[in-house]
Design a protein around this motif. Structure first.
Motif, PDB file in Angstrom:
ATOM      1  N   LEU A  19       2.561   1.580  -3.445  1.00  0.00           N
ATOM      2  CA  LEU A  19       1.637   2.029  -4.483  1.00  0.00           C
ATOM      3  C   LEU A  19       1.259   3.494  -4.298  1.00  0.00           C
ATOM      4  CD1 LEU A  19      -0.710  -1.084  -4.818  1.00  0.00           C
ATOM      5  CD2 LEU A  19       1.023  -0.289  -6.436  1.00  0.00           C
ATOM      6  N   LEU A  20       1.094   3.928  -3.048  1.00  0.00           N
ATOM      7  CA  LEU A  20       0.781   5.334  -2.801  1.00  0.00           C
ATOM      8  C   LEU A  20       1.913   6.244  -3.274  1.00  0.00           C
ATOM      9  CD1 LEU A  20      -0.938   5.246   0.718  1.00  0.00           C
ATOM     10  CD2 LEU A  20      -2.009   5.721  -1.496  1.00  0.00           C
ATOM     11  N   VAL A  21       3.133   5.860  -2.949  1.00  0.00           N
ATOM     12  CA  VAL A  21       4.286   6.657  -3.391  1.00  0.00           C
ATOM     13  C   VAL A  21       4.383   6.658  -4.912  1.00  0.00           C
ATOM     14  CG1 VAL A  21       6.805   6.797  -3.352  1.00  0.00           C
ATOM     15  CG2 VAL A  21       5.551   6.285  -1.250  1.00  0.00           C
ATOM     16  N   VAL A  67       1.924   6.138  -7.182  1.00  0.00           N
ATOM     17  CA  VAL A  67       0.830   6.910  -7.780  1.00  0.00           C
ATOM     18  C   VAL A  67       1.041   8.403  -7.563  1.00  0.00           C
ATOM     19  CG1 VAL A  67      -1.646   7.383  -7.641  1.00  0.00           C
ATOM     20  CG2 VAL A  67      -0.826   5.024  -7.611  1.00  0.00           C
ATOM     21  N   LEU A  68       1.484   8.780  -6.367  1.00  0.00           N
ATOM     22  CA  LEU A  68       1.735  10.190  -6.091  1.00  0.00           C
ATOM     23  C   LEU A  68       2.835  10.741  -7.000  1.00  0.00           C
ATOM     24  CD1 LEU A  68       1.056  12.612  -4.293  1.00  0.00           C
ATOM     25  CD2 LEU A  68       2.814  11.829  -2.693  1.00  0.00           C
ATOM     26  N   SER A  69       3.862   9.942  -7.229  1.00  0.00           N
ATOM     27  CA  SER A  69       4.933  10.369  -8.133  1.00  0.00           C
ATOM     28  C   SER A  69       4.407  10.557  -9.547  1.00  0.00           C
ATOM     29  CB  SER A  69       6.068   9.340  -8.125  1.00  0.00           C
ATOM     30  OG  SER A  69       6.603   9.182  -6.827  1.00  0.00           O
ATOM     31  N   ILE A  89       0.840  -1.205   0.000  1.00  0.00           N
ATOM     32  CA  ILE A  89       0.000   0.000   0.000  1.00  0.00           C
ATOM     33  C   ILE A  89       0.873   1.252   0.000  1.00  0.00           C
ATOM     34  CG2 ILE A  89      -1.576   1.371   1.413  1.00  0.00           C
ATOM     35  CD1 ILE A  89      -2.998  -1.177   2.179  1.00  0.00           C
ATOM     36  N   VAL A  90       1.896   1.265   0.855  1.00  0.00           N
ATOM     37  CA  VAL A  90       2.800   2.422   0.895  1.00  0.00           C
ATOM     38  C   VAL A  90       3.518   2.584  -0.440  1.00  0.00           C
ATOM     39  CG1 VAL A  90       4.874   3.356   1.980  1.00  0.00           C
ATOM     40  CG2 VAL A  90       3.097   2.305   3.386  1.00  0.00           C
TER      41      VAL A  90
END
Length: 369
Positions: A67-69, A71-73, A64-65
């Motif tokens: 994928l969040l990083v 997607v945010l990038s 999850i962490v």
């Protein structure tokens, strides 16, 4: 089982593995990417397990962490990079033509003095052909990246299948490793474990260190070129950082692109092209004296020439999948080659039938392959 039969068994297994890669190379990318992702994240999952989390919870948290990083990038960088990429592709012929004109204007008088009008005309024709071929090559590379990366393999397989496959691999990683360990031949289990441990150290040290090195260099070049004011500076910087996993290729590519663009952009002012050159000089100094020794060091034990050959060879054979596999396979081949060399130096073949003449030979380790 005799030695000859063992050698035959492993050679046949290797041939089957290579045939498998060749036949299925077009669909292997999400699986290879997921395997690499699980391999890189396994130490973090083990650490979270030691802190009291279950393997399943640790895997879910890590992915999850991640994928969040990721997607945010993408959300932050893709609009800028997409705009710069479109502008770069559209203006590349214009930049190349202007750069050719500048070179000819400055170099023609000198060539005429050295060899007359014929030499100057020949140089002009050669330079024109070179620039034209380079422009076509860059365009074909960009087109092949699009068609080979997204049309054949598909964005779906990379962005959707890879995290799913990585999840299952990461959950069962320790169990899979234990299962494979139980399959090792009993007579050679200790030797194979030692070799596998050496391979793991080489691959993990290089991949984790080199990945961080590429990110840091890409950020440095992108910020530096943007501060200088070079057009497409962020795009060129990130491309340079991404290509830095190939020795010297990333920095050389970024240097040529950025200095060429800066020369055309700021001509006849030389201050900013020199500042662009300074950005890459500083980047090379930081990489060679700080980042490379600290992050990567000699973990892979493979000479840069052999590494570049492996990238070209496996990339030619298996495409983008081959590029992903090149470094791990180069490390594996290097470990096996050094082991074979140690065995040879301690054998009767090397000593002419009397190993006892040189007992220290058993401790000799071959140079990096």
């Amino acid at each position: 089982m005799s030695l000859q039969r063992q050698i035959g068994f492993w050679l046949i297994s290797l041939a089957v593995f290579v045939l498998f890669l060749v036949l299925l190379r077009d669909v292997l990318l999400p699986f290879i990417a997921a395997l690499a992702l699980a391999y890189l994240l396994d130490p973090l999952a083990d650490r979270l397990e030691r802190l009291g989390m279950s393997r399943l919870a640790a895997t879910i948290f890590i992915l999850i962490v991640f994928l969040l990083v990721f997607v945010l990038s993408l959300v932050l960088l893709m609009p800028l990079l997409g705009q710069q990429l479109a502008g770069f592709v559209a203006r590349m012929p214009e930049v190349a033509a202007k750069l050719q004109t500048l070179i000819l204007e400055r170099g023609a008088p000198l060539l005429e003095k050295l060899g007359g009008d014929k030499l100057a005309q020949d140089a002009q024709n050669s330079l024109g052909n070179l620039v034209g071929e380079a422009t076509k090559w860059v365009g074909s590379v960009l087109q092949s990246l699009w068609s080979g990366g997204t049309a054949i393999i598909g964005v779906f397989s990379l962005l959707v299948l890879t995290p799913v496959i990585a999840f299952y691999l990461l959950v069962d990683w320790d169990r899979m490793c234990a299962t494979v360990d139980s399959w090792l031949p009993l007579d050679h289990r200790d030797t194979i474990r030692e070799l596998l441990s050496e391979m793991d150290k080489a691959i993990a040290g290089f991949l984790r260190g080199q990945a961080l090195l590429c990110v840091l260099l890409g950020t440095f070049y992108a910020v530096g070129l943007s501060l200088v004011g070079v057009n497409f500076g962020a795009l060129i910087g990130i491309i340079s950082g991404f290509l830095s996993f190939i020795p010297y290729v990333g920095s050389l590519t970024g240097l040529v692109l950025s200095v060429g663009v800066a020369t055309v952009q700021f001509w006849p002012e030389w201050t900013w092209p020199l500042a662009t050159l300074g950005v890459f000089a500083a980047g090379q100094f930081i990489e060679g004296n700080i980042l490379q020794p600290k992050l990567v060091g000699d973990s892979i034990g493979v000479h840069p020439v052999w590494l570049m050959f492996a990238l070209l060879a496996f990339g030619s054979l298996f495409g983008f999948v081959g590029l992903l596999l090149a470094v791990p396979l180069a490390a594996v081949i290097g470990v096996l080659s050094r082991f074979a060399l140690r065995q040879y130096l301690a054998s009767n073949i090397y000593h002419g039938g009397d190993v006892s003449k040189s007992p220290e030979a058993r401790k000799r380790v071959g140079a990096d392959v």
